[in-house]
Design a protein around this motif. Structure first.
Motif, short mmCIF file in Angstrom:
data_model
loop_
_atom_site.label_atom_id
_atom_site.label_comp_id
_atom_site.label_asym_id
_atom_site.label_seq_id
_atom_site.Cartn_x
_atom_site.Cartn_y
_atom_site.Cartn_z
N PHE A 138 -2.13 14.89 -34.24
CA PHE A 138 -1.32 14.84 -33.03
C PHE A 138 -1.75 13.65 -32.16
O PHE A 138 -1.77 13.72 -30.93
CB PHE A 138 -1.37 16.17 -32.26
N CYS A 231 -15.62 16.49 -35.21
CA CYS A 231 -14.91 15.77 -34.15
C CYS A 231 -15.45 14.34 -34.00
O CYS A 231 -16.65 14.13 -33.91
CB CYS A 231 -15.07 16.52 -32.84
N PRO A 232 -14.56 13.34 -33.96
CA PRO A 232 -15.02 11.96 -33.80
C PRO A 232 -15.62 11.66 -32.42
O PRO A 232 -16.25 10.62 -32.25
CB PRO A 232 -13.75 11.13 -34.02
N ARG A 287 -16.08 23.35 -24.38
CA ARG A 287 -15.78 22.27 -25.33
C ARG A 287 -14.41 21.67 -25.04
O ARG A 287 -14.26 20.45 -25.00
CB ARG A 287 -15.85 22.77 -26.78
N LYS A 291 -13.31 17.92 -23.28
CA LYS A 291 -12.39 16.94 -23.89
C LYS A 291 -11.41 16.36 -22.87
O LYS A 291 -11.16 15.16 -22.86
CB LYS A 291 -11.54 17.62 -24.99
N CYS A 304 -10.58 13.39 -26.86
CA CYS A 304 -9.84 13.90 -28.01
C CYS A 304 -8.93 12.77 -28.46
O CYS A 304 -8.29 12.12 -27.64
CB CYS A 304 -9.01 15.13 -27.64
N THR A 305 -8.87 12.56 -29.77
CA THR A 305 -8.06 11.47 -30.30
C THR A 305 -6.83 12.02 -31.02
O THR A 305 -6.03 11.26 -31.55
CB THR A 305 -8.87 10.62 -31.29
N CYS A 307 -6.94 13.80 -33.78
CA CYS A 307 -7.13 13.68 -35.23
C CYS A 307 -6.84 14.99 -35.95
O CYS A 307 -6.63 15.00 -37.16
CB CYS A 307 -8.54 13.20 -35.57
N GLY A 308 -6.88 16.09 -35.21
CA GLY A 308 -6.55 17.39 -35.80
C GLY A 308 -7.62 17.99 -36.69
O GLY A 308 -7.41 19.04 -37.29
N CYS A 310 -10.46 19.46 -35.97
CA CYS A 310 -11.00 20.77 -35.57
C CYS A 310 -10.00 21.88 -35.90
O CYS A 310 -10.39 23.01 -36.13
CB CYS A 310 -11.42 20.78 -34.11
N LEU A 320 -6.59 24.03 -31.11
CA LEU A 320 -6.52 23.39 -29.80
C LEU A 320 -5.08 23.25 -29.29
O LEU A 320 -4.81 23.46 -28.11
CB LEU A 320 -7.20 22.03 -29.96
S1 SF4 Z 1 -8.36 16.99 -32.60
FE1 SF4 Z 1 -10.25 18.17 -32.47
S2 SF4 Z 1 -11.67 17.07 -33.84
FE2 SF4 Z 1 -9.98 15.66 -33.39
S3 SF4 Z 1 -10.67 14.46 -31.60
FE3 SF4 Z 1 -9.47 16.21 -30.81
S4 SF4 Z 1 -11.04 17.76 -30.38
FE4 SF4 Z 1 -12.01 16.27 -31.74
#
Ligand code: SF4
Ligand SMILES: Cc1cc2nc3c(=O)[nH]c(=O)nc-3n(C[C@H](O)[C@H](O)[C@H](O)COP(=O)(O)OP(=O)(O)OC[C@H]3O[C@@H](n4cnc5c(N)ncnc54)[C@H](O)[C@@H]3O)c2cc1C
Ligand code: SF4
Lengths: 332, 281
Positions: A138, A231-232, A287, A291, A304-305, A307-308, A310, A320
């Motif tokens: 996402f 998580c990055p 957590r 973010k 949060c990037t 990346c999905g 988690c 999330l």
């Molecule tokens: S989607 Fe989840 S793992 Fe990816 S950056 Fe966001 S919090 Fe971290």
């Protein structure tokens, strides 16, 4: 658009791998991971974003901060040597953003973390655009795109026999100088995007602090920390001393830092037994609010990037997007 | 991590334990001097700041600086033995080497406190970071109004800085009130919780600033009581403790909502902390 033939790119990558550590998506038994490769041939080109981020190459799961040598009453401290050069090729936009997010805490907010700085200075970010968004991606909600070049030194877009190439930093420019790059008419086609839901605003996340649903989510959360490790951007760490083998009459130790996560039960446990986040729900809340609220407040960017990972990693499907989506609905 | 002068703030300076004195049950007052020739020297520090002490081979942990730059170059720490590092520090002999990293964190706004009455509330080992406030006021007595110290511990054997009480009491416009939860035969002061003592002393909020440090549960209840007594959030200061591993705003551990105890604190006014005291509890 500037392009490079696949053949020339492979030759160039082979040369790069001979000079420094080359890290790239690599197919392993459990999936595709960023791994050191010796040759371009070992790269997994077709894959979606790798199963784990590239975080470990800038912020390793465990690293030495200093070495301590005790000889009778004398103590000698030794700092770790600076990092060796490395290039990460095939880096996805979400993972490059993950590195930029860590930069905000470790480099751009004083004091500078010298160990991270040394790795970062010695790391080239060579991006590869995603063709499309993966099932749990996402990034678009987080203001990125599957082909977002912004955080890279050089961005590549796979077009079959040739790759579009774009240098984004002086370092990237220097790297490409001398390569047989061809100017072709036309623009790079944008990657396809998928409709994804939405997330609450930072304000709405913040207001959710007292929401009863956190306790409900806490009943499910196993406090296993997988979400943070994949998580990055999760960058919390622990510091401890460990004994090393030592010559007779001496005692040697190393001071290590190692990944830790705020979802771990004993994370905030203090000597004497007080734990301000004894409830799993309060840790999960921390957590996620970190973010979208706390990290941006302290360091600038959202942590949060999109990346999905988690979402994919959680053994009990704490998602999330789902958690945030429900809060967003409630806020409207 | 590096600062402007290139020194790495995760890298401890080497020091020697110059004194280690029992102050109470499992509580020692440690005096630390940096080794001659240590570069850079320990910087000037101010009341409220803390430092990490290393018991090499065991680990490092944060402690409030219990001394003032003004009173000399020995850094003093009141250390209660609770776990591995504090045990390692208690076991060091005078002359042993240890590591010091600091000063870290923010400071009490001592200038803003000038010409105000100060109410200092210390519970147990939480009194350690308040001693520099008391010393600064005593050393510049004319700059401050009335100083009222409320000092508490679970038991008389856990009271810290007992040998200084006479000099505190002897200072002009200075009062010391003591309480313990549980007395022994020799005890002739108040018995009861800090909140009982606050009710008894009934401090006026007029032109007064309250500074509280102690166990979280004490801070929470004392703060509520002070609010009831008319102290506005801006008049109520706390110095907080949270588990932390870097003290530099990096390791992520000590957040309290969006605030970091190590970098935004450890000194906070309740106007800053607000509802987040709940998440600290
Ligand atoms: S989607 Fe989840 S793992 Fe990816 S950056 Fe966001 S919090 Fe971290
Ligand atoms: C700003 C600040 C000021 C403090 N001032 C004092 C003081 O003046 N005197 C005093 O006796 N104690 C003080 N403490 C508490 C002291 O840091 C802990 O008692 C100490 O860390 C316990 O370490 P340990 O290794 O003995 O315990 P263990 O339970 O073995 O802890 C292991 C590790 O966890 C971490 N840890 C555990 N508890 C705490 C804690 N409460 N705070 C931070 N890290 C913790 C440390 O890194 C420690 O080494 C202060 C804490 C903070 C944050
Ligand atoms: S991965 Fe899921 S179960 Fe594990 S700590 Fe994260 S939210 Fe909790």
């Amino acid at each position: 658009m500037k392009t490079l033939s696949r053949e020339n790119l492979n030759l160039w990558l082979d040369g790069l791998a001979a000079q420094q550590s080359l890290i790239a998506p690599h197919l392993e038994a459990q999936g595709v991971f960023y791994r050191p490769v010796q040759r371009a041939q070992e790269i997994a080109w077709e894959a979606d974003r790798p199963a784990l981020s590239a975080k470990e190459f800038l912020f390793p799961p465990s690293e030495r901060l200093l070495k301590v040598e005790k000889r009778g009453p004398d103590i000698r401290l030794e700092v770790s040597p600076s990092a060796a050069p490395q290039a990460i090729f095939g880096l996805r936009p979400c993972d490059a953003r993950g590195i930029r997010v860590m930069d905000a805490a470790f480099l751009e907010t004083p004091p500078i973390d010298s160990q991270y700085a040394s790795r970062r200075e010695n790391t080239l970010l060579l991006g590869l655009a995603c063709r499309s968004m993966g099932a749990s991606c996402f990034c678009t909600i987080m203001g990125l795109a599957p082909d977002d070049p912004r955080d890279m030194d050089v961005m590549f877009t796979d077009r079959g026999p040739t790759l579009a190439v774009q240098a984004l930093t002086p370092r990237g420019e220097a790297l490409l100088a001398g390569l047989p790059i061809v100017e072709e008419p036309g623009e790079v086609e944008p990657a396809s995007r998928r409709e994804v839901g939405g997330l609450p605003t930072a304000e709405a996340w913040k207001e959710s602090f007292g929401d009863a649903r956190w306790a409900k989510h806490g009943e499910r959360c196993l406090s296993c920390r997988l979400c943070a490790y994949v998580c990055p951007t999760c960058r919390c760490y622990d510091v401890r001393d460990e004994a090393l083998p030592s010559p007779p009459g001496e005692a040697h130790f190393e001071r290590l830092r190692a990944w830790d996560s705020c979802t771990r039960e004993g994370y905030r446990l203090t000597a004497g037994g007080h734990n301000p986040r004894a409830a799993a729900g309060s840790r999960l809340r921390n957590r996620l609010l970190c973010k979208f609220v706390y990290y941006p407040h302290q360091y600038g960017p959202a942590a949060c990037t999109g990346c999905g990972r988690c979402l994919d990693a959680c053994p009990v499907n704490l998602d999330l997007l789902e958690i945030g989506g429900a809060l967003q609905e409630a806020a409207q | 991590m590096s600062t402007a002068d290139g020194a790495d703030p995760m890298y401890p300076l080497l020091g020697r334990l110059v004194s280690s004195r029992d102050m109470g049950r499992e509580i020692k007052l440690l005096g630390v001097k940096l080794l001659n020739g240590t570069q850079p020297p320990f910087p000037a520090y101010a009341p409220g700041q803390f430092a990490f002490l290393s018991a090499f081979g065991i680990g490092e942990a944060p402690f409030g600086l219990a001394s003032t730059t003004e009173r000399g170059e020995v850094l003093e720490f009141a250390v209660q033995r609770l776990g591995s590092v504090t045990t390692g520090l208690h076991e060091l002999a005078e002359g042993d080497a240890l590591g010091v990293r600091g000063p870290l964190g923010n400071t009490f706004p001592m200038e803003a406190f000038q010409h105000k009455n100060l109410l200092v509330l210390g519970g147990g080992i939480g009194g350690a970071p308040l001693r520099p406030v008391i010393h600064s006021v005593l050393d510049h007595r004319q700059d401050y109004g009335q100083l009222t110290i409320l000092w508490a511990a679970r038991h008389p054997s856990l009271l810290i800085f007992r040998d200084e009480y006479e000099s505190w009491r002897a200072a002009p416009h200075t009062e010391l009130h003591l309480t313990v939860d549980e007395a022994d035969a020799a005890w002739d002061h108040h018995v009861g919780l800090m909140t009982d003592l606050v009710r008894q002393v009934a401090p006026s909020a007029a032109n007064t600033v309250a500074i509280t440090c102690g166990p979280p549960i004490m801070i929470y209840h004392v703060d509520k009581l002070l609010s009831e007594l008319g102290f506005a959030p801006e008049q109520r200061y706390v110095t907080l403790e949270a588990r932390m591993h870097c003290g530099l705003g990096k390791c992520g551990r000590c957040n309290m909502g969006e605030l970091l105890v190590c970098r935004d604190g450890p000194v906070f006014s309740m106007a800053q902390v607000g509802n987040f005291l709940e998440s600290y509890l």
